[in-house]
Design an enzyme around this catalytic site. Structure first.
Site, PDB file in Angstrom:
ATOM      1  N   ASP A 178     -11.620  21.332  40.774  1.00 43.14           N
ATOM      2  CA  ASP A 178     -10.611  22.354  41.109  1.00 43.14           C
ATOM      3  C   ASP A 178      -9.820  22.779  39.876  1.00 43.14           C
ATOM      4  OD1 ASP A 178      -9.838  19.537  41.691  1.00 43.14           O
ATOM      5  OD2 ASP A 178      -7.826  20.393  41.731  1.00 43.14           O
ATOM      6  N   ASN A 179      -9.987  22.058  38.785  1.00 45.76           N
ATOM      7  CA  ASN A 179      -9.306  22.436  37.541  1.00 45.76           C
ATOM      8  C   ASN A 179     -10.284  22.985  36.509  1.00 45.76           C
ATOM      9  OD1 ASN A 179      -6.893  21.593  38.641  1.00 45.76           O
ATOM     10  ND2 ASN A 179      -7.034  19.530  37.780  1.00 45.76           N
ATOM     11  N   ARG A 193       2.512  31.681  35.350  1.00 45.14           N
ATOM     12  CA  ARG A 193       1.231  31.447  34.660  1.00 45.14           C
ATOM     13  C   ARG A 193       0.383  32.708  34.737  1.00 45.14           C
ATOM     14  NH1 ARG A 193      -2.067  26.101  36.101  1.00 45.14           N
ATOM     15  NH2 ARG A 193      -2.481  27.024  38.121  1.00 45.14           N
ATOM     16  N   LYS A 202       4.375  29.002  39.614  1.00 48.29           N
ATOM     17  CA  LYS A 202       4.064  27.594  39.875  1.00 48.29           C
ATOM     18  C   LYS A 202       5.374  26.845  40.119  1.00 48.29           C
ATOM     19  CE  LYS A 202       1.460  23.763  37.811  1.00 48.29           C
ATOM     20  NZ  LYS A 202       0.429  23.437  36.820  1.00 48.29           N
ATOM     21  N   ASP A 217       6.197  18.791  47.975  1.00 47.72           N
ATOM     22  CA  ASP A 217       7.402  19.607  48.168  1.00 47.72           C
ATOM     23  C   ASP A 217       7.238  21.030  47.631  1.00 47.72           C
ATOM     24  OD1 ASP A 217       7.376  19.161  45.460  1.00 47.72           O
ATOM     25  OD2 ASP A 217       9.317  18.161  45.362  1.00 47.72           O
ATOM     26  N   GLY A 242      -6.264  23.483  47.719  1.00 46.13           N
ATOM     27  CA  GLY A 242      -5.550  24.762  47.871  1.00 46.13           C
ATOM     28  C   GLY A 242      -4.267  24.747  47.063  1.00 46.13           C
TER      29      GLY A 242
END
Ligand code: AMP
Ligand code: MG
Length: 479
Positions: free
Chosen positions: A244-245, A168, A105, A117, A82
């Site tokens: 996931d990429n 992005r 991002k 973080d 996620g």
């Protein structure tokens, strides 16, 4: 400023969490991409508005920010992920009716942050900005970067760093991992909704096919084959091709540990965590096939209600991969050699050249560009004695076509970049920029905006570093 729609929020709620970017102390604009603003048809004269919105401190009225849920195979292992440090502000609709996700991002924690973080360092965001823009100008589908805003807050990695937020822009952030999430954490209805939503948004031409999930699988396979062939064309190593990429839209994204190859070696790896070379240069086509197979698995319940039949149908689609890849790859590489009317016998010209380049440790970019460049320079790979016989053979082949060399040169000049983001220069530019001096960053990015055109005043930027540089060079995920 933005003209937002939020179609993703029509999906079942488990696909996202509504979350606002966390405000930052002292936002300061570092980079704003004016060319991209034009593409997005955004015209604001109010610089304060840009800073406020692109730092996450204020959101456009039409924005309903959210983070996406997804899972993924990381280095072969399945896990829930996620958006842990990104928020999509909305889907901006341009004046010419194009839809783009606008994502911040490094804008703070989300329900998917786990122990992270939610923040990003200035240097890492400058890196993503720099390389994604360079990829765009190399004519390779990619996410783009609209802005980098410093937060005025420290980000702690090994030491304290300046923090930043990157904006992005992407056709869509849906990835293979979004489908894996639906399959393993949702119901078949969730999966079906995701397939329909994705087809409608990205591939409406096959939305009403007989088996939509199978059409989607085939589309993604083809578009990813196209993409990875483009990476191979310019010596790009993505570095972290986890599922996931891997985008469903066929755009390169997630510029963490990526790098460009200098000396040709198919096993080149720069990522500090890729110990087994899983994502090495030459493994990229095999890995994309593996990733597409994970997409196929996730889609099975929608391909056929009988699992065995579903597997057979999916397998049939995946079985076409090798032939499609070979065709695309050799066509791409033969363009680099300026060869027209290709036939399968020409493939050996590519294989032989690569073998010679590997043995003689030649620079990948410069060997190809030297075939069509009219200039000469020190250590020009074209003069390497190992290439002599091959060059004769290649010239013979080119002369078989009408307008042999003239036409060949024009094809080569469109396919062989002269300038790529050389790792040593990129790092120098980023280190200086992170310390506040943007002169090399700006100069290099300017050169990389016309990467196929030789320009004498930029000559030094085409030179590779000393071999020692690559031996010690390492790239890092995220940060
Ligand atoms: P990546 O390697 O960039 O694809 O990231 C893998 C996962 O780690 C994603 O779910 C990211 O959202 C998450 N992630 C990376 N960096 C951070 C961070 N600083 N805080 C929270 N999540 C992060
Ligand atoms: Mg990622």
């Amino acid at each position: 400023m933005f003209n937002f729609d939020n179609s993703f929020l029509s999906l079942p709620e488990k696909f996202y969490s509504r979350v606002h970017p966390s405000p930052v102390a002292k936002p300061e604009m570092v980079l704003l991409n004016k060319e991209l603003l034009k593409v997005l048809t955004i015209h604001s004269k109010n610089s304060k508005e840009y800073i406020a919105e692109l730092s996450g401190n204020k959101t456009t009225q039409t924005s309903t920010p959210f983070s996406q849920a997804y899972a993924g195979h990381q280095f072969g292992h399945f896990t829930m992920l996620g958006d842990g440090r990104t928020v999509i502000l909305g889907e901006h609709i341009t004046a010419d009716n194009k839809r783009f996700d606008v994502q911040l991002k490094g804008c703070g924690q989300t329900p998917y942050s786990r122990r992270g973080d939610g923040r990003a360092t200035l240097k890492a965001m400058l890196r993503e900005y720099f390389i994604s823009e360079a990829m765009h100008y190399l004519n390779i589908p990619t996410s783009r970067s609209l802005a980098v805003v410093k937060t005025g807050e420290p980000v702690y990695r090994e030491t304290a760093n300046e923090g930043a937020v990157l904006t992005r822009i992407m056709k869509s952030h849906i990835r293979i991992g979004t489908f894996e999430f639906a399959r393993y954490f949702g119901t078949t209805d969730d999966l079906r909704e995701l397939v329909h939503y994705t087809l409608k948004r990205l591939y409406p031409e096959v939305e009403h096919g007989e088996i939509p999930a199978l059409s989607l699988l085939e589309k993604v396979m083809r578009i990813q084959i196209d993409l990875v062939a483009q990476w191979m064309r310019v010596g790009f190593i993505h570095g972290v091709m986890n599922t996931d990429n891997t985008s469903i839209s066929g755009e390169t994204f997630d510029y963490g540990p990526c790098a460009f190859m200098n000396t040709y070696n198919p096993q080149t790896v720069f990522s500090s965590i890729d110990n087994n070379g899983r994502y090495a240069f030459d493994n990229q086509p095999g890995i994309i096939k593996w990733n597409i197979s994970r997409l196929a698995e996730a889609l099975l319940p929608l391909i056929h209600k009988d699992t065995e039949t579903a597997i057979k149908l999916a397998q049939k689609t995946i079985d076409a991969f090798d032939i499609l890849w070979n065709e695309k790859y050799y066509q791409t590489m033969l363009n680099k050699l300026g060869i027209q009317n290709v036939n399968y016998k020409d493939n050996t010209l590519v294989d032989e050249l690569l073998e010679l380049m590997k043995t003689s440790k030649l620079d990948y970019t410069n060997t190809f560009s030297a075939l069509s460049l009219e200039i000469d320079f020190e250590n020009n790979p074209i003069h390497d004695p190992a290439l002599k016989n091959w060059l004769e053979k290649w010239k013979g082949r080119i002369s078989e076509n009408n307008n042999g060399f003239r036409k060949a040169k024009s094809i080569m000049k469109e396919n062989n970049p002269v300038f790529i983001p050389r790792n040593h220069l990129t790092e120098e530019a980023l280190n200086k920029a992170a310390a506040g001096n943007f002169s090399l960053f700006d100069t290099l990015l300017d050169v990389l905006k016309t990467p196929y055109r030789y320009n004498e005043s930029s000559h030094s930027y085409l030179l590779p570093p000393k071999q020692e540089f690559d031996k010690n060079y390492q790239t890092f995920c995220g940060t």
